[in-house]
Write a protein that holds these residues in place. Structure first.
Motif, PDB file in Angstrom:
ATOM      1  N   GLY A  12      68.384 -52.415 -10.991  1.00 26.14           N
ATOM      2  CA  GLY A  12      68.742 -53.183  -9.807  1.00 26.14           C
ATOM      3  C   GLY A  12      67.667 -53.073  -8.721  1.00 26.14           C
ATOM      4  N   THR A  13      68.103 -53.344  -7.495  1.00 28.14           N
ATOM      5  CA  THR A  13      67.150 -53.302  -6.380  1.00 28.14           C
ATOM      6  C   THR A  13      67.450 -52.171  -5.430  1.00 28.14           C
ATOM      7  OG1 THR A  13      68.513 -54.836  -5.095  1.00 28.14           O
ATOM      8  CG2 THR A  13      66.763 -55.786  -6.483  1.00 28.14           C
ATOM      9  N   SER A  14      68.544 -51.458  -5.615  1.00 21.09           N
ATOM     10  CA  SER A  14      68.927 -50.393  -4.696  1.00 21.09           C
ATOM     11  C   SER A  14      68.574 -49.036  -5.287  1.00 21.09           C
ATOM     12  CB  SER A  14      70.430 -50.441  -4.407  1.00 21.09           C
ATOM     13  OG  SER A  14      70.774 -51.672  -3.806  1.00 21.09           O
ATOM     14  N   GLY A  31      57.620 -53.205  -7.595  1.00 20.35           N
ATOM     15  CA  GLY A  31      57.959 -52.802  -6.246  1.00 20.35           C
ATOM     16  C   GLY A  31      57.066 -53.448  -5.174  1.00 20.35           C
ATOM     17  N   SER A  32      57.528 -53.285  -3.961  1.00 17.58           N
ATOM     18  CA  SER A  32      56.751 -53.762  -2.807  1.00 17.58           C
ATOM     19  C   SER A  32      57.081 -52.870  -1.625  1.00 17.58           C
ATOM     20  CB  SER A  32      57.082 -55.216  -2.479  1.00 17.58           C
ATOM     21  OG  SER A  32      58.435 -55.329  -2.037  1.00 17.58           O
ATOM     22  N   TYR A  33      56.258 -53.025  -0.557  1.00 18.96           N
ATOM     23  CA  TYR A  33      56.563 -52.291   0.657  1.00 18.96           C
ATOM     24  C   TYR A  33      57.489 -53.144   1.487  1.00 18.96           C
ATOM     25  CZ  TYR A  33      56.118 -49.851   5.071  1.00 18.96           C
ATOM     26  OH  TYR A  33      56.398 -49.165   6.220  1.00 18.96           O
ATOM     27  N   GLN A  38      61.795 -53.034  -2.220  1.00 16.88           N
ATOM     28  CA  GLN A  38      61.176 -51.863  -1.625  1.00 16.88           C
ATOM     29  C   GLN A  38      61.527 -50.555  -2.341  1.00 16.88           C
ATOM     30  OE1 GLN A  38      62.614 -50.862   2.309  1.00 16.88           O
ATOM     31  NE2 GLN A  38      64.572 -51.907   1.948  1.00 16.88           N
ATOM     32  N   TYR A  39      62.514 -50.563  -3.278  1.00 15.68           N
ATOM     33  CA  TYR A  39      62.862 -49.331  -4.016  1.00 15.68           C
ATOM     34  C   TYR A  39      62.469 -49.398  -5.481  1.00 15.68           C
ATOM     35  CZ  TYR A  39      65.703 -48.636   0.147  1.00 15.68           C
ATOM     36  OH  TYR A  39      66.117 -48.498   1.435  1.00 15.68           O
ATOM     37  N   LYS A  40      61.979 -50.547  -5.946  1.00 12.92           N
ATOM     38  CA  LYS A  40      61.620 -50.689  -7.357  1.00 12.92           C
ATOM     39  C   LYS A  40      60.358 -49.901  -7.691  1.00 12.92           C
ATOM     40  CE  LYS A  40      63.694 -55.235  -8.223  1.00 12.92           C
ATOM     41  NZ  LYS A  40      63.447 -56.615  -8.690  1.00 12.92           N
ATOM     42  N   ASP A  41      60.285 -49.479  -8.960  1.00 12.93           N
ATOM     43  CA  ASP A  41      59.108 -48.791  -9.498  1.00 12.93           C
ATOM     44  C   ASP A  41      58.868 -47.475  -8.798  1.00 12.93           C
ATOM     45  OD1 ASP A  41      57.221 -48.679 -11.437  1.00 12.93           O
ATOM     46  OD2 ASP A  41      55.748 -49.956 -10.424  1.00 12.93           O
ATOM     47  N   ARG A  42      59.980 -46.785  -8.410  1.00  6.32           N
ATOM     48  CA  ARG A  42      59.879 -45.518  -7.712  1.00  6.32           C
ATOM     49  C   ARG A  42      60.790 -44.485  -8.380  1.00  6.32           C
ATOM     50  NH1 ARG A  42      59.140 -49.557  -4.063  1.00  6.32           N
ATOM     51  NH2 ARG A  42      57.831 -49.197  -2.225  1.00  6.32           N
ATOM     52  N   ILE A  43      60.449 -43.188  -8.311  1.00 12.99           N
ATOM     53  CA  ILE A  43      61.246 -42.071  -8.822  1.00 12.99           C
ATOM     54  C   ILE A  43      61.833 -41.355  -7.616  1.00 12.99           C
ATOM     55  CG2 ILE A  43      61.172 -39.850 -10.034  1.00 12.99           C
ATOM     56  CD1 ILE A  43      58.921 -40.952 -11.723  1.00 12.99           C
ATOM     57  N   PHE A  44      63.124 -41.002  -7.705  1.00 12.93           N
ATOM     58  CA  PHE A  44      63.849 -40.363  -6.605  1.00 12.93           C
ATOM     59  C   PHE A  44      64.329 -38.992  -7.052  1.00 12.93           C
ATOM     60  CE2 PHE A  44      64.177 -44.905  -6.081  1.00 12.93           C
ATOM     61  CZ  PHE A  44      63.898 -45.090  -4.741  1.00 12.93           C
ATOM     62  N   LEU A  45      64.406 -38.036  -6.125  1.00 14.76           N
ATOM     63  CA  LEU A  45      64.869 -36.675  -6.410  1.00 14.76           C
ATOM     64  C   LEU A  45      65.930 -36.311  -5.396  1.00 14.76           C
ATOM     65  CD1 LEU A  45      64.513 -33.929  -7.892  1.00 14.76           C
ATOM     66  CD2 LEU A  45      62.795 -33.347  -6.143  1.00 14.76           C
ATOM     67  N   GLY A  46      67.064 -35.751  -5.927  1.00 13.16           N
ATOM     68  CA  GLY A  46      68.138 -35.365  -5.034  1.00 13.16           C
ATOM     69  C   GLY A  46      67.865 -34.027  -4.382  1.00 13.16           C
ATOM     70  N   ASP A  47      68.228 -33.846  -3.112  1.00 13.25           N
ATOM     71  CA  ASP A  47      68.066 -32.563  -2.442  1.00 13.25           C
ATOM     72  C   ASP A  47      69.395 -31.868  -2.362  1.00 13.25           C
ATOM     73  OD1 ASP A  47      69.437 -33.937  -0.460  1.00 13.25           O
ATOM     74  OD2 ASP A  47      67.735 -34.126   0.907  1.00 13.25           O
ATOM     75  N   ALA A  54      62.396 -40.615  -2.360  1.00 15.48           N
ATOM     76  CA  ALA A  54      61.341 -41.115  -3.242  1.00 15.48           C
ATOM     77  C   ALA A  54      60.246 -40.065  -3.354  1.00 15.48           C
ATOM     78  CB  ALA A  54      60.771 -42.414  -2.711  1.00 15.48           C
ATOM     79  N   VAL A  55      59.931 -39.641  -4.601  1.00 12.29           N
ATOM     80  CA  VAL A  55      58.902 -38.626  -4.810  1.00 12.29           C
ATOM     81  C   VAL A  55      57.765 -39.117  -5.678  1.00 12.29           C
ATOM     82  CG1 VAL A  55      60.487 -36.692  -4.482  1.00 12.29           C
ATOM     83  CG2 VAL A  55      60.207 -37.674  -6.758  1.00 12.29           C
ATOM     84  N   GLY A  56      57.764 -40.354  -6.107  1.00 11.38           N
ATOM     85  CA  GLY A  56      56.687 -40.859  -6.950  1.00 11.38           C
ATOM     86  C   GLY A  56      57.064 -42.161  -7.599  1.00 11.38           C
ATOM     87  N   GLY A  57      56.263 -42.487  -8.616  1.00  4.32           N
ATOM     88  CA  GLY A  57      56.493 -43.734  -9.315  1.00  4.32           C
ATOM     89  C   GLY A  57      55.204 -44.529  -9.443  1.00  4.32           C
ATOM     90  N   PHE A  58      55.221 -45.459 -10.361  1.00  2.78           N
ATOM     91  CA  PHE A  58      54.020 -46.247 -10.609  1.00  2.78           C
ATOM     92  C   PHE A  58      53.657 -47.126  -9.402  1.00  2.78           C
ATOM     93  CE2 PHE A  58      51.673 -49.512 -13.247  1.00  2.78           C
ATOM     94  CZ  PHE A  58      50.560 -48.682 -13.417  1.00  2.78           C
ATOM     95  N   TYR A  59      54.634 -47.375  -8.519  1.00  2.14           N
ATOM     96  CA  TYR A  59      54.309 -48.143  -7.303  1.00  2.14           C
ATOM     97  C   TYR A  59      53.197 -47.436  -6.526  1.00  2.14           C
ATOM     98  CZ  TYR A  59      54.691 -50.002  -2.569  1.00  2.14           C
ATOM     99  OH  TYR A  59      54.391 -50.551  -1.345  1.00  2.14           O
TER     100      TYR A  59
END
Length: 571
Positions: A12-14, A31-33, A38-47, A54-59
């Motif tokens: 999805g986009t969220s 993804g895009s800025y 704005q959230y596509k192609d990104r890796i997220f990490l829970g705290d 967002a902690v990385g990704g091909f974006y």
């Protein structure tokens, strides 16, 4: 066989709404800025608060997939929608630097400004480039550094600190295309507060005006004065012809011309004047004050005191009271003393007018030079004009017909003259004319011209009318007036004789009991004082008058006169 480890993922986009502490999540897509992607192609990490970060990704990593130091247009990220890249600094080749100082990129774009190689340019077509220190800062170019213009460095500015210590301009001609006109020193297309040095020619297309001192070689222009510079020649040439001090060309002076020098020389061969009356010998002259005088001063330094004498009047536009005269002068210092103290300060270059009141006894007229023959020894000077000390001193009166008796100065012509201090001497010359007129009152109609004892030409009395040819003759007679010791009574026409001198004359006008009598037609050498008189009446009777002249005054001697009798008894 290896196991496939998967993380939470979405197409999805969220981004994930929440992730457990340490749990990973991924949103796939391009993804895009900002925006919907704005959230596509990104890796997220829970705290530890189950937040998705967002902690990385091909974006992100796709922005760094290019050679370090290279940011050309071809390096644009083709993965992300906004195609952004990350600048990666690379070591500079042969920079001679080390560490961070040696790192660079090959091109840098900031908004519309591009830095590429040695070029700073704008990326928007026809865009301006503005250098603005934003405040009191300055745009600084180091000493001895050229600011060049043109692809081939055609024109340059440099602050030449190690040379002339001046801002210099070299290269192509400099043109100022601003067309603002100038009406004073503070207006115009170019305004220079200091002096201007010009090595070569100056050509001015419009009006040329200078508010202060402007110097051209040895010529100074200040206020309304053109003069030579101090230490230069005391001669100024005005040459209208461009071949160097020839006698060609024409100088035209519009308006009045005043020459305040002591000598004016005209070397032209032809001179013309439109003046109906040519005036020479003016009794006023202009002088220039050469040293400042304060209010209350009683002396002035002038440029010249030639012709100034005590008693001369002096006036100025301001500073000199009315009725001020010169009381003394010093030829060495060119100083004059004045009768009234100045009532205001007088600056240098002030013009004063001198009204000459001293009779210099100098002649007035025209002198001219000529040659009587070949050779410089035959150079002569002639004079034609008024001789100041040559005065017709004849006395006017009824006994002298009143001709030429106004004590006037005489007009003279001297063909071979000597002139010293404006005084002419020499033998008078001849005048070749057709005729002469006497002014009214200086002649009698029908009178005859004759010369008196001073050489003055006069007119006799008029011929009586009607003319009787047999009774009108021109004779020369003498008149004397006798002051007597005893009163006598005589009639007009009586003949008076003197015993011892044998003088005789005819009574001009009868007197009765008078001690003064005038006799005309005096003969016999003239009457003498102290000798007895006798009267010869009309019938020939001789009577002793028993009276002697105490004094005898000659009125005229052998004066030509028209008369009706040979003895001159009727006039």
């Amino acid at each position: 066989m290896a196991s496939i480890i998967r993380i939470k993922r979405s197409s999805g986009t969220s981004k994930p709404a929440s992730l457990q502490w340490g749990e990973l999540g991924y949103v796939t897509g391009i993804g895009s800025y900002g925006g919907i992607n704005q959230y596509k192609d990104r890796i997220f990490l829970g705290d530890d608060g189950t937040n998705s970060n967002a902690v990385g990704g091909f974006y992100y990593t796709s922005m760094m997939e290019h050679a370090p130091g290279n940011i050309p247009a071809a390096s644009h990220n083709t993965r992300n929608q906004d195609r952004g890249v990350v600048a990666i600094m690379a070591p500079a080749t042969n920079s001679g630097l080390s560490g961070a100082e040696s790192l660079k990129v090959d091109q840098w774009n900031v908004d519309n400004i591009r830095i590429d190689g040695n070029i700073i340019s704008s990326t928007d077509t026809d865009g301006d480039i503005k250098l603005d220190p934003h405040g009191s800062g300055e745009i600084h170019i180091p000493d001895d550094t050229f600011l060049s213009f043109g692809d081939d460095k055609d024109a340059k500015f440099e602050y030449d600190e190690n040379g002339v210590n001046q801002l210099t301009y070299t290269g192509a001609d400099l043109r100022i295309n601003v067309t603002t006109d100038s009406i004073d020193k503070d207006t115009g297309a170019l305004i220079v507060e200091g002096g201007v040095g010009i090595e070569k020619n100056l050509n001015v297309g419009g009006n040329f005006s200078v508010a202060g001192n402007s110097t051209f070689d040895q010529i100074k222009i200040e206020d309304n004065i053109i003069s030579s510079t101090p230490g230069s020649s005391d001669t100024i040439y005005i040459d209208p012809y461009p071949d160097g001090l020839s006698n060609e060309g024409t100088v035209i002076v519009k308006g009045n011309l005043q020459v305040d020098g002591t000598t004016t020389t005209v070397n032209s061969t032809t001179s013309t004047l439109n003046d109906p009356i040519f005036h020479i010998g003016d009794v006023t002259s202009t002088r220039t004050v050469m040293a400042e005088a304060s209010s209350g001063a009683t002396s002035l330094i002038l440029d010249s005191i030639v012709g100034i004498n005590t008693g001369d009047g002096i006036t100025a536009a301001a500073g000199i009271p009315n009725s001020t005269t010169v009381t003394a002068y010093n030829p060495g210092t060119k100083a004059i003393t004045i009768s009234n103290a100045t009532n205001a300060g007088i600056s240098t270059t002030t013009q004063v007018t001198i009204t000459h009141a001293y009779d210099s006894n100098t002649d007035r007229g025209i002198s001219f030079a000529f040659n009587t023959s070949s050779g410089a020894s035959n150079n002569k000077v002639g004079f034609f004009g008024m001789e100041d000390d040559s005065i017709a001193t004849s006395t006017a009166g009824v006994n002298n017909h009143g001709t030429h008796a106004d004590d006037s100065r005489r007009w003279v012509y001297v063909p071979d003259a000597s002139i010293a201090n404006s005084v002419v001497s020499g033998t008078k010359g001849f005048l070749d004319i057709k005729g002469l007129y006497y002014q009214s009152g200086d002649y009698a109609t029908g009178g005859v011209a004759y010369f008196d004892s001073t050489g003055l030409q006069r007119s006799t009395n008029a011929v009586a009318t009607p003319v009787a040819t047999s009774k009108q003759i021109l004779t020369a007679i003498t008149k004397e007036t006798l002051v007597l010791s005893v009163a006598i009574t005589v009639s007009a026409g009586d003949i008076i004789r003197q015993d011892t001198s044998n003088a005789y004359g005819v009574v001009e006008t009868g007197v009765s009991g008078a001690t003064t009598v005038s006799l005309i037609g005096v003969e016999g050498g003239g009457f003498q004082a102290g000798q007895n008189l006798r009267k010869e009446g009309a019938n020939g009777f001789i009577a002793n008058l028993s009276s002697v002249p105490n004094s005898v005054t000659p009125i005229y001697t052998n004066k030509p006169h028209w008369t009706s009798t040979l003895d001159g008894g009727t006039f």
